[in-house]
Write an enzyme that holds these catalytic residues in place. Structure first.
Site, PDB file in Angstrom:
ATOM      1  N   SER A 229      75.847 -31.111   2.925  1.00  0.00           N
ATOM      2  CA  SER A 229      75.579 -30.340   4.025  1.00  0.00           C
ATOM      3  C   SER A 229      74.404 -30.837   4.992  1.00  0.00           C
ATOM      4  CB  SER A 229      75.123 -28.925   3.464  1.00  0.00           C
ATOM      5  OG  SER A 229      75.446 -27.866   4.633  1.00  0.00           O
ATOM      6  N   ASP A 461      86.017 -24.808   4.089  1.00  0.00           N
ATOM      7  CA  ASP A 461      84.226 -24.848   4.083  1.00  0.00           C
ATOM      8  C   ASP A 461      83.903 -23.695   5.176  1.00  0.00           C
ATOM      9  OD1 ASP A 461      81.372 -25.260   4.150  1.00  0.00           O
ATOM     10  OD2 ASP A 461      81.727 -27.036   3.247  1.00  0.00           O
ATOM     11  N   HIS A 489      81.728 -24.394  -0.166  1.00  0.00           N
ATOM     12  CA  HIS A 489      81.180 -25.396   0.608  1.00  0.00           C
ATOM     13  C   HIS A 489      80.732 -26.211  -0.213  1.00  0.00           C
ATOM     14  CE1 HIS A 489      77.933 -26.727   3.433  1.00  0.00           C
ATOM     15  NE2 HIS A 489      77.203 -26.652   2.570  1.00  0.00           N
TER      16      HIS A 489
END
Length: 520
Positions: A229, A461, A489
């Site tokens: 991320s 996601d 995610h």
């Protein structure tokens, strides 16, 4: 939820930081993608003023019964003025266990920004990564400047954070709007008062430069790295600055560094809506679903959830909290969003929603919210949210400058997510009141000359929409897109044999996947 684009994830019900609050920049208020230049590589030669940092020796000490070592790395507070002082960064490692020839160090970052990479290494990656990876690599992490053990940015105390997190983020009138703005200002003023010097030097570019010092001090010619991320933005930024020093980079749950803040917020809002619809389809097939029974559409389930949140806005419910906290609309919204990161948390969310909606018991949703904010049972908070805001507000000009400007964008956010759109839009106003001017801007990252970089995207996601992974893979001159068709995610280490074996082969043998490979 009082954050701009906070990205988090769950693994088997336990909250771990494998995500980020987004960190790319925009021209203030712009809603279009950047047409600016790409990130420019730094000179290959180390400037003389930085040489002492690159030549320092780490002093390792045992810091955990499981065999982890810890050290402190020094970096310049201000790279433009290295003589102005240092920032001290916490580093941890678990040495390669063998057998087999050691490949080097593997640096891991779980995202945030604000998530403790040292904590992530010691609690998960250093023991939970595949045995073959841990055998061949020294597993290494450092907390970026301003985060956790690395001179943490501080903004509010526990009671202040409690007040901040429960403030209404869907204001119905001018009075509630003023209260929300006042809350953002108190948070920003607290950061400015408590961390005035460091606050100007916690950008992602500076953290990426710190990472290169760490690479050199560890004795690695090139950087091997797995970032999730926000960690993908940090890793991609490193590649843009130091393309010739890229080793094996995995960017999982990728961000698009070329987009301005408003568009990032809007697209992430749509990502959470996609994740909620997937949750709703799963929920209504089960007898304990509080959002409707069999045959209920995701749209209807969303309207049911929205109606529940609006009831909380009028009448918060008890939680059994020792301090008397009640479940507000904003805390409940945070709890729901927290569970969107991993389908493993969906049963917990169903139970929490049912308890709050049917039995007037907000305990479960408050627990999800507290985990998201890293609030402990004693009312203390980690510095996650302080560091999160500090990095993002420095990396990006705000998506909106004023409440009136934001109101004009509300229809687009509500369309992107009828359930979450309004709250996520208002949350993106927080950096408008930041005490330090932003230093970043949206830029493509090409990293010309870099070795192959694996960019991983998950099709549903919630926090880093799949299109961002496609965009980053296209920007990077050596990007290889690896797709996971599924929910949640990030993808590595979350149950897909195809994803895990592909990434493991790349890390162990240097064999990148064919660009466009898909897994499920």
């Amino acid at each position: 939820m009082h954050t701009r684009r906070t990205l988090r994830t769950f693994r088997t019900g336990a909250l771990l930081l494998t995500a980020a609050l987004l960190a790319t920049a925009c021209s203030s208020g712009s809603a279009t993608s950047s047409t600016g230049s790409a990130v420019a590589a730094l000179p290959r030669a180390t400037p003389a003023a930085l040489s002492p940092y690159y030549k320092q020796k780490l002093i390792w000490r045992g810091c955990d019964a499981a065999g982890f070592e810890c050290a402190t790395l020094k970096a310049p507070l201000d790279y433009a003025r290295p003589a102005a002082g240092d920032v001290r960064l916490a580093v941890s490692r678990k040495k390669a266990t063998g057998p087999g020839r050691r490949i080097g160090s593997l640096l891991v970052n779980p995202g945030g920004p604000g998530g403790s990479a040292v904590g992530y290494l010691q609690q998960y990656a250093g023991l939970g990564y595949p045995a073959g990876i841990r055998a061949r690599y020294d597993m290494v992490a450092f907390d970026p400047r301003g985060v956790a053990h690395s001179e943490p940015v501080q903004c509010l105390d526990g009671p202040g954070m409690d007040a901040y997190t429960r403030t209404d983020i869907t204001p119905d009138d001018r009075r509630e709007t003023d209260e929300l703005v006042a809350s953002y200002k108190r948070f920003a003023e607290g950061c400015g008062a408590r961390s005035p010097k460091l606050l100007r030097h916690v950008s992602t570019v500076e953290a990426a430069r710190d990472m290169d010092i760490l690479r050199a001090v560890l004795g690695d010619r090139k950087l091997n790295y797995v970032g999730a991320s926000y960690g993908t933005f940090l890793g991609a930024t490193y590649a843009g600055l130091f393309p010739q020093r890229v080793g094996r980079l995995v960017l999982d749950g990728a961000m698009d560094p070329s987009l301005p803040a408003r568009r990032l917020n809007l697209e992430q809002t749509a990502g959470f809506d996609t994740a909620f619809r997937s949750f709703a389809r799963n929920c209504v097939r089960r007898p304990d679903c509080p959002l409707g029974g069999p045959g209920t559409s995701p749209e209807r389930a969303g309207r049911n959830l929205k109606a529940f949140l609006e009831r909380l806005d009028r009448r918060p419910v008890p939680t059994g909290d020792a301090g008397g906290r009640r479940l507000t609309e904003s805390l409940a919204t945070t709890g729901v969003i927290a569970a969107m990161y991993d389908e493993g948390a969906w049963p917990q969310l169903r139970q929490a929603l049912a308890a709050a909606a049917r039995r007037n018991d907000g305990t479960g949703l408050l627990a999800l919210s507290d985990s998201y904010y890293e609030r402990d049972a004693g009312g203390g908070y980690s510095n996650l949210m302080s560091a999160n805001a500090a990095v993002n507000c420095l990396d990006l000009p705000p998506a909106f400058d004023t409440p009136d400007q934001l109101r004009t964008a509300l229809p687009a956010f509500r369309k992107a997510s009828p359930v979450f759109g309004e709250g996520l839009a208002w949350s993106s106003l927080s950096c408008a009141y930041w005490p330090v001017q932003p230093s970043g801007e949206p830029r493509r990252i090409e990293a010309r000359g870099a070795a192959p970089i694996v960019v991983v995207g998950t099709t549903r996601d919630p926090a880093t929409p799949y299109r961002w992974a496609r965009s980053l893979a296209r920007q990077l001159s050596s990007g290889r897109l690896l797709t996971y068709e599924g929910d949640g995610h990030t993808a590595y280490g979350r149950g897909s044999r195809c994803i895990d074996s592909t990434i493991n082969a790349y890390l162990l043998r240097g064999t990148p996947p064919t660009d466009g490979k898909r897994c499920s």
